[in-house]
Motif scaffolding. Structure first.
Motif, PDB file in Angstrom:
ATOM      1  N   CYS A 165       5.453  12.309   0.058  1.00  0.00           N
ATOM      2  CA  CYS A 165       5.334  11.564  -1.245  1.00  0.00           C
ATOM      3  C   CYS A 165       4.018  10.726  -1.311  1.00  0.00           C
ATOM      4  O   CYS A 165       3.708  10.439  -2.535  1.00  0.00           O
ATOM      5  CB  CYS A 165       6.544  10.502  -1.075  1.00  0.00           C
ATOM      6  N   GLY A 166       3.201  11.004  -0.508  1.00  0.00           N
ATOM      7  CA  GLY A 166       1.783  10.504  -0.663  1.00  0.00           C
ATOM      8  C   GLY A 166       1.492   8.953  -0.532  1.00  0.00           C
ATOM      9  O   GLY A 166       0.513   8.251  -0.643  1.00  0.00           O
ATOM     10  N   VAL A 167       2.763   7.967  -0.119  1.00  0.00           N
ATOM     11  CA  VAL A 167       2.585   6.635  -0.173  1.00  0.00           C
ATOM     12  C   VAL A 167       1.640   6.245   1.108  1.00  0.00           C
ATOM     13  O   VAL A 167       1.875   6.947   2.118  1.00  0.00           O
ATOM     14  CB  VAL A 167       3.935   6.087  -0.013  1.00  0.00           C
ATOM     15  N   ILE A 168       0.874   5.100   0.965  1.00  0.00           N
ATOM     16  CA  ILE A 168       0.110   4.853   1.921  1.00  0.00           C
ATOM     17  C   ILE A 168       0.811   3.359   2.465  1.00  0.00           C
ATOM     18  O   ILE A 168       1.039   2.469   1.886  1.00  0.00           O
ATOM     19  CB  ILE A 168      -1.438   4.379   1.507  1.00  0.00           C
ATOM     20  N   SER A 169       0.682   3.446   3.698  1.00  0.00           N
ATOM     21  CA  SER A 169       1.452   2.158   4.434  1.00  0.00           C
ATOM     22  C   SER A 169       0.370   1.515   5.375  1.00  0.00           C
ATOM     23  O   SER A 169      -0.587   2.251   5.968  1.00  0.00           O
ATOM     24  CB  SER A 169       2.635   2.376   5.156  1.00  0.00           C
ATOM     25  N   ASP A 170       0.511   0.118   5.839  1.00  0.00           N
ATOM     26  CA  ASP A 170      -0.526  -0.490   6.527  1.00  0.00           C
ATOM     27  C   ASP A 170       0.306  -0.241   8.032  1.00  0.00           C
ATOM     28  O   ASP A 170       1.531  -0.448   8.184  1.00  0.00           O
ATOM     29  CB  ASP A 170      -0.411  -1.898   6.390  1.00  0.00           C
ATOM     30  N   LEU A 171      -0.610  -0.033   8.832  1.00  0.00           N
ATOM     31  CA  LEU A 171      -0.377  -0.047  10.460  1.00  0.00           C
ATOM     32  C   LEU A 171      -0.898  -1.262  11.312  1.00  0.00           C
ATOM     33  O   LEU A 171      -1.945  -0.995  11.948  1.00  0.00           O
ATOM     34  CB  LEU A 171      -0.803   1.334  10.898  1.00  0.00           C
ATOM     35  N   PHE A 172      -0.389  -2.413  10.830  1.00  0.00           N
ATOM     36  CA  PHE A 172      -0.838  -3.680  11.677  1.00  0.00           C
ATOM     37  C   PHE A 172      -0.560  -3.588  13.223  1.00  0.00           C
ATOM     38  O   PHE A 172      -1.354  -4.134  13.954  1.00  0.00           O
ATOM     39  CB  PHE A 172       0.035  -5.013  11.139  1.00  0.00           C
ATOM     40  N   ASP A 173       0.490  -2.646  13.715  1.00  0.00           N
ATOM     41  CA  ASP A 173       0.563  -2.988  15.138  1.00  0.00           C
ATOM     42  C   ASP A 173      -0.285  -1.782  15.788  1.00  0.00           C
ATOM     43  O   ASP A 173      -0.344  -2.012  17.196  1.00  0.00           O
ATOM     44  CB  ASP A 173       1.997  -2.211  15.396  1.00  0.00           C
ATOM     45  N   VAL A 174      -1.068  -0.861  15.288  1.00  0.00           N
ATOM     46  CA  VAL A 174      -2.014  -0.220  16.020  1.00  0.00           C
ATOM     47  C   VAL A 174      -3.297  -0.693  16.182  1.00  0.00           C
ATOM     48  O   VAL A 174      -4.079  -1.082  15.024  1.00  0.00           O
ATOM     49  CB  VAL A 174      -2.047   0.962  15.331  1.00  0.00           C
ATOM     50  N   PRO A 175      -3.813  -1.331  17.252  1.00  0.00           N
ATOM     51  CA  PRO A 175      -4.958  -2.062  17.419  1.00  0.00           C
ATOM     52  C   PRO A 175      -6.314  -1.355  16.795  1.00  0.00           C
ATOM     53  O   PRO A 175      -6.277  -0.102  16.807  1.00  0.00           O
ATOM     54  CB  PRO A 175      -5.170  -2.313  18.774  1.00  0.00           C
ATOM     55  N   GLN A 176      -7.128  -2.111  16.181  1.00  0.00           N
ATOM     56  CA  GLN A 176      -8.278  -1.668  15.458  1.00  0.00           C
ATOM     57  C   GLN A 176      -9.014  -0.526  16.540  1.00  0.00           C
ATOM     58  O   GLN A 176      -9.507   0.384  15.766  1.00  0.00           O
ATOM     59  CB  GLN A 176      -9.039  -2.634  14.965  1.00  0.00           C
ATOM     60  N   ASP A 177      -9.205  -0.830  17.765  1.00  0.00           N
ATOM     61  CA  ASP A 177     -10.129  -0.290  18.605  1.00  0.00           C
ATOM     62  C   ASP A 177      -9.176   0.722  19.626  1.00  0.00           C
ATOM     63  O   ASP A 177      -9.164   0.654  20.782  1.00  0.00           O
ATOM     64  CB  ASP A 177     -10.715  -1.428  19.570  1.00  0.00           C
ATOM     65  N   VAL A 178      -8.309   1.623  18.835  1.00  0.00           N
ATOM     66  CA  VAL A 178      -7.418   2.152  19.593  1.00  0.00           C
ATOM     67  C   VAL A 178      -7.805   3.407  19.955  1.00  0.00           C
ATOM     68  O   VAL A 178      -7.230   4.103  21.252  1.00  0.00           O
ATOM     69  CB  VAL A 178      -6.188   2.812  18.608  1.00  0.00           C
ATOM     70  N   VAL A 179      -9.120   3.701  19.826  1.00  0.00           N
ATOM     71  CA  VAL A 179     -10.102   4.925  20.706  1.00  0.00           C
ATOM     72  C   VAL A 179     -10.414   4.099  21.836  1.00  0.00           C
ATOM     73  O   VAL A 179     -11.247   3.433  21.667  1.00  0.00           O
ATOM     74  CB  VAL A 179     -10.760   5.840  19.691  1.00  0.00           C
ATOM     75  N   PRO A 180     -10.019   4.692  23.267  1.00  0.00           N
ATOM     76  CA  PRO A 180     -10.743   4.209  24.183  1.00  0.00           C
ATOM     77  C   PRO A 180     -12.176   4.269  24.481  1.00  0.00           C
ATOM     78  O   PRO A 180     -12.575   5.115  23.991  1.00  0.00           O
ATOM     79  CB  PRO A 180     -10.065   5.244  25.358  1.00  0.00           C
ATOM     80  N   GLN A 181     -12.672   3.031  24.807  1.00  0.00           N
ATOM     81  CA  GLN A 181     -14.058   2.790  24.672  1.00  0.00           C
ATOM     82  C   GLN A 181     -14.970   4.131  25.315  1.00  0.00           C
ATOM     83  O   GLN A 181     -15.892   4.344  24.752  1.00  0.00           O
ATOM     84  CB  GLN A 181     -14.415   1.671  25.541  1.00  0.00           C
ATOM     85  N   GLN A 182     -14.361   4.812  26.189  1.00  0.00           N
ATOM     86  CA  GLN A 182     -15.147   5.868  26.829  1.00  0.00           C
ATOM     87  C   GLN A 182     -15.686   6.939  25.969  1.00  0.00           C
ATOM     88  O   GLN A 182     -16.669   7.659  26.257  1.00  0.00           O
ATOM     89  CB  GLN A 182     -14.404   6.364  28.242  1.00  0.00           C
ATOM     90  N   TYR A 183     -14.842   7.094  24.918  1.00  0.00           N
ATOM     91  CA  TYR A 183     -15.277   8.236  23.947  1.00  0.00           C
ATOM     92  C   TYR A 183     -16.319   7.936  22.871  1.00  0.00           C
ATOM     93  O   TYR A 183     -16.609   8.706  22.132  1.00  0.00           O
ATOM     94  CB  TYR A 183     -13.946   8.825  23.231  1.00  0.00           C
ATOM     95  N   LEU A 184     -16.841   6.548  22.996  1.00  0.00           N
ATOM     96  CA  LEU A 184     -17.651   6.134  22.000  1.00  0.00           C
ATOM     97  C   LEU A 184     -19.156   6.255  22.452  1.00  0.00           C
ATOM     98  O   LEU A 184     -20.078   6.115  21.755  1.00  0.00           O
ATOM     99  CB  LEU A 184     -17.380   4.491  21.396  1.00  0.00           C
ATOM    100  N   SER A 185     -19.225   6.640  23.626  1.00  0.00           N
ATOM    101  CA  SER A 185     -20.450   6.833  24.229  1.00  0.00           C
ATOM    102  C   SER A 185     -20.864   8.142  24.409  1.00  0.00           C
ATOM    103  O   SER A 185     -21.994   8.447  24.920  1.00  0.00           O
ATOM    104  CB  SER A 185     -20.643   5.824  25.697  1.00  0.00           C
ATOM    105  N   LEU A 186     -19.985   9.103  23.998  1.00  0.00           N
ATOM    106  CA  LEU A 186     -20.357  10.310  24.170  1.00  0.00           C
ATOM    107  C   LEU A 186     -21.549  10.957  23.250  1.00  0.00           C
ATOM    108  O   LEU A 186     -21.486  10.366  22.134  1.00  0.00           O
ATOM    109  CB  LEU A 186     -19.060  11.253  23.945  1.00  0.00           C
TER     110      LEU A 186
END
Lengths: 119, 119
Positions: free
Chosen positions: B67-88
């Motif tokens: 249906c296209g509706v957008i919802s908030d995901l307050f329970d998923v932390p902002q930094d959900v991507v493990p740090q290790q992948y940000l230095s590749l």
DNA sequence: TTATATGCAAATGATTTGCGTAGTC
DNA sequence: GACTACGCAAATCATTTGCATATAA
């Protein structure tokens, strides 16, 4: 090569060198067909124009916040978000799309140079 | 309430009830100002129209593929991507934007009902 | 009265579509 | 001849902008 994730307009310019009479409408029509075909992938990435990727294998992308170039991130696994976060909420989560952003190597060094010159 | 992540056109319809003479151009102009203000957030999310979020606190979003509706995901932390992948790679990674997708509760149960009826 | 905000309409940019024609089976 | 792909131009959709006027400081 303009870059590996061209827009429809960029492809139009490229294709025109071989087929000078081709129209932009045809380029759009064929990109749409190839996308439905799964021969190419249409990227819904930040910016006003869609970009197309000849590499079908699922992978993430990163966009340079300075020059806008898009690069592939084959080293970041597709399922980089830990499983535990996909069962939260009342949605039936089917997947996610990540768009990384940062400075590409070129803009990174350009910025470093500027900082030195401003000192 | 149409939904909590309205498009400019949706906001125009809402505001028009109070200010019948307001123009769509003004709505766009003020949304732009509020965005620069950081009073609201402009979401660059799948679909052809931009959506606006009154909640400034950083959080992720999920879109219903039905249906296209957008919802908030307050329970998923902002930094959900493990740090290790940000230095590749050779980029200076500054961040990322995730757009989750799936079936919203309503469409999920609607689909379940359809499956039962088709059996 | 000077700066700022607005309505309105036209302009813009990306994409899509209708239609008549050229090339193909 | 029938089907398909194409060129071309017009249409569409979201968004932006120019400009003359209204409102506020």
């Amino acid at each position: 090569m303009i870059n590996s994730h061209p827009t429809a307009a960029e492809l139009y310019q490229i294709v025109r060198k071989r087929l000078p009479k081709i129209s932009l409408g045809t380029v759009y029509r064929n990109l749409e067909l190839l996308t439905q075909n799964r021969t190419i992938r249409k990227l819904e990435i930040g910016g006003s124009e869609a970009r197309f990727d000849g590499v079908i294998k699922p992978h993430h992308h990163i966009r340079c916040i300075a020059c806008g170039v898009i690069s592939d991130l084959f080293d970041v696994p597709q399922d980089v978000v830990p499983q535990q976060y996909l069962s939260l909420g009342d949605y039936d989560v089917r997947g996610y799309r990540i768009e990384f952003y940062g400075l590409c190597p070129l803009c990174k060094s350009k910025q470093a140079t500027e900082e030195i010159n401003n000192t």
